[in-house]
Motif scaffolding. Structure first.
Motif, PDB file in Angstrom:
ATOM      1  N   GLY A 338       0.811  -1.209   0.000  1.00 13.21           N
ATOM      2  CA  GLY A 338       0.000   0.000   0.000  1.00 13.21           C
ATOM      3  C   GLY A 338       0.843   1.257   0.000  1.00 13.21           C
ATOM      4  O   GLY A 338       0.534   2.240  -0.687  1.00 13.21           O
ATOM      5  N   ILE A 339       1.917   1.248   0.773  1.00 12.73           N
ATOM      6  CA  ILE A 339       2.815   2.408   0.815  1.00 12.73           C
ATOM      7  C   ILE A 339       3.446   2.635  -0.558  1.00 12.73           C
ATOM      8  O   ILE A 339       3.550   3.765  -1.038  1.00 12.73           O
ATOM      9  N   LEU A 340       3.855   1.543  -1.206  1.00 17.57           N
ATOM     10  CA  LEU A 340       4.493   1.625  -2.515  1.00 17.57           C
ATOM     11  C   LEU A 340       3.571   2.242  -3.563  1.00 17.57           C
ATOM     12  O   LEU A 340       3.980   3.122  -4.331  1.00 17.57           O
ATOM     13  N   THR A 341       2.320   1.774  -3.593  1.00 19.70           N
ATOM     14  CA  THR A 341       1.409   2.224  -4.647  1.00 19.70           C
ATOM     15  C   THR A 341       0.642   3.488  -4.285  1.00 19.70           C
ATOM     16  O   THR A 341       0.356   4.318  -5.150  1.00 19.70           O
ATOM     17  N   ARG A 342       0.333   3.662  -3.005  1.00 16.09           N
ATOM     18  CA  ARG A 342      -0.502   4.799  -2.586  1.00 16.09           C
ATOM     19  C   ARG A 342       0.324   6.014  -2.195  1.00 16.09           C
ATOM     20  O   ARG A 342       0.054   7.143  -2.622  1.00 16.09           O
ATOM     21  N   ASP A 343       1.358   5.812  -1.370  1.00 18.99           N
ATOM     22  CA  ASP A 343       2.144   6.941  -0.851  1.00 18.99           C
ATOM     23  C   ASP A 343       3.323   7.290  -1.764  1.00 18.99           C
ATOM     24  O   ASP A 343       3.529   8.449  -2.111  1.00 18.99           O
ATOM     25  N   MET A 344       4.096   6.268  -2.122  1.00 17.20           N
ATOM     26  CA  MET A 344       5.248   6.519  -2.992  1.00 17.20           C
ATOM     27  C   MET A 344       4.842   6.724  -4.451  1.00 17.20           C
ATOM     28  O   MET A 344       5.447   7.517  -5.162  1.00 17.20           O
ATOM     29  N   LYS A 345       3.841   5.936  -4.901  1.00 11.90           N
ATOM     30  CA  LYS A 345       3.459   5.885  -6.317  1.00 11.90           C
ATOM     31  C   LYS A 345       4.684   5.533  -7.163  1.00 11.90           C
ATOM     32  O   LYS A 345       4.951   6.136  -8.211  1.00 11.90           O
TER      33      LYS A 345
END
Length: 403
Positions: A338-345
């Motif tokens: 989730g962090i990879l796709t949502r926060d970091m993109k």
């Protein structure tokens, strides 16, 4: 809090091999603190016993006799029980002469320091919680060793309570800690992973080709790289399954850099299955490693699908640092996807154990150059904005100020 002591099992001292712990200690030293490190060489290759000064930090390293590094349960258990007791005997004075003690998990490896010296020092005690040791081991052991899991869980829970403050990598880690351990929530706060801010390594076409040629990487290939530890925790069969699924697609090459208990088995599998699209590179200094990953096209994160605890793989920092998009094959419980796709993109993730879905994600990133470029840019931006080591030390100091 002018005198700071770091307790850890990972503190590289060779040129070009600095890690999170080095960056933390160096930053404290640059802030004018008197910094010492007690480091337990958990692998024999980590370095011999010595006391050295490095970048303004006094490092006390201790390594056991070579027999204790045999990879079997007897010597591993002896190492856990004896290592910190020996450190206590050799360097106990260092623990007493400090204002702030910062320790990294797993706590079990420094149990003797916590049990015998905590009441003898007036120092504040801060724990950097990176992993939940008993739960990781239970996931890998399976259900057959429940008594051993219960023993380690009770012991670790008791050790956690000896700290004045605890920092967790993610919100999910905080929730897991508070729901599975008997910890005062007031002690717990968020401490994201950090890194020393460096200029981005950017290679021109000639440098990129030169690096690839030096290590046997195909110049025209779309290169997918994994760099880091090679143990059962990483579940690196995820990557070999992907390579096997991609055998008929010569545009892809898979590069693995690192060392660990799984390396020999993984190499044997590559040979047995004739996975000619897989290349292993021996462990290299971090400075050189960053040049290699900068010459690649996509960074891989892999975790065993057997885990049921939150995590944030530190290897992702290196990918973000050089602006490398990320493809992650991880368990469904970790927050990292989730962090990879949502926060970091900065990439895509799929649940571990599904090579078809992983191959589809790889194909999407390969075929969509605009998406790949956006992931690269976003990842580097996240690195610059959210992962500053000076922010980490301020969070640690703030958490201990009013204790």
């Amino acid at each position: 809090m002018e005198r700071i002591l770091l307790l850890t099992t990972k503190y590289p001292c060779r040129a070009g091999e600095g890690w999170l712990t080095n960056e933390l200690a160096d930053c404290f030293a640059k802030e004018g603190k008197s910094v010492s490190v007690l480091v337990l060489s958990w692998e024999y290759s980590d370095g011999e016993s010595a006391v050295i000064d490095l970048n303004g930090v006094r490092v006390y390293r201790l390594r056991l006799w070579k027999i204790f590094y045999n990879k079997n349960i007897i010597f591993s258990t002896l190492k856990i029980f004896l290592f910190s007791a020996l450190v206590r005997f050799r360097h106990g004075r260092v623990l007493r002469d400090t204002d702030l003690i910062v320790a990294t998990t797993p706590c079990i490896v420094i149990w003797a320091l916590l049990d015998f010296f905590w009441k003898k020092t007036k120092a504040k005690k801060y724990l950097i919680l990176w992993d939940f040791f008993p739960y990781y081991m239970r996931d890998l052991w399976g259900a057959g060793k429940s008594k051993l899991f219960s023993f380690f869980l009770r012991w670790e829970n008791r050790l956690y309570r000896k700290f004045d403050a605890i920092g967790c990598m993610t919100k999910g880690s905080i929730d897991f800690l508070e729901s599975h351990y008997k910890i005062d929530p007031e002690k717990v706060s968020l401490l994201p992973l950090w890194t020393k801010q460096l200029h981005q390594v950017v290679l021109d076409a000639s440098e990129r080709s030169s690096i690839r040629a030096k290590y046997g990487i195909i110049d025209e290939a779309f290169v997918v790289i994994y760099g880091g530890a090679m143990s059962v925790v990483q579940g690196l069969d995820n990557i070999l399954d992907l390579a096997s699924h991609s055998k008929a697609k010569p545009q892809f090459q898979f590069v693995l850099i690192g060392k660990g208990s799984e390396l020999a088995r993984l190499k044997a599998r590559v040979q047995d299955e004739s996975l000619h699209n897989v290349l292993f590179i021996d462990h290299v200094p971090r400075d050189e490693y960053e040049k290699i990953i900068a010459a690649c096209d996509l960074g891989l994160v892999s975790l065993s699908g057997n885990h049921a605890v939150p995590s944030f793989p530190s290897k992702s920092i290196d990918y973000l640092k050089v602006g490398l998009p990320i493809l992650a094959s991880i368990d469904k419980y970790t927050e990292f996807g989730g962090i990879l796709t949502r926060d970091m993109k900065a990439g895509l993730w799929v649940e571990a154990g599904n090579p078809v879905t992983l191959a589809e994600a790889l194909e999407r990133m390969y075929s969509d150059s605009v998406f790949l470029s956006e992931c690269a840019k976003n990842g580097r931006q996240y690195y610059e904005q959210e992962m500053k080591v000076d922010s980490a030390i301020q969070k640690i100091l703030f958490a201990c100020e009013d204790i």
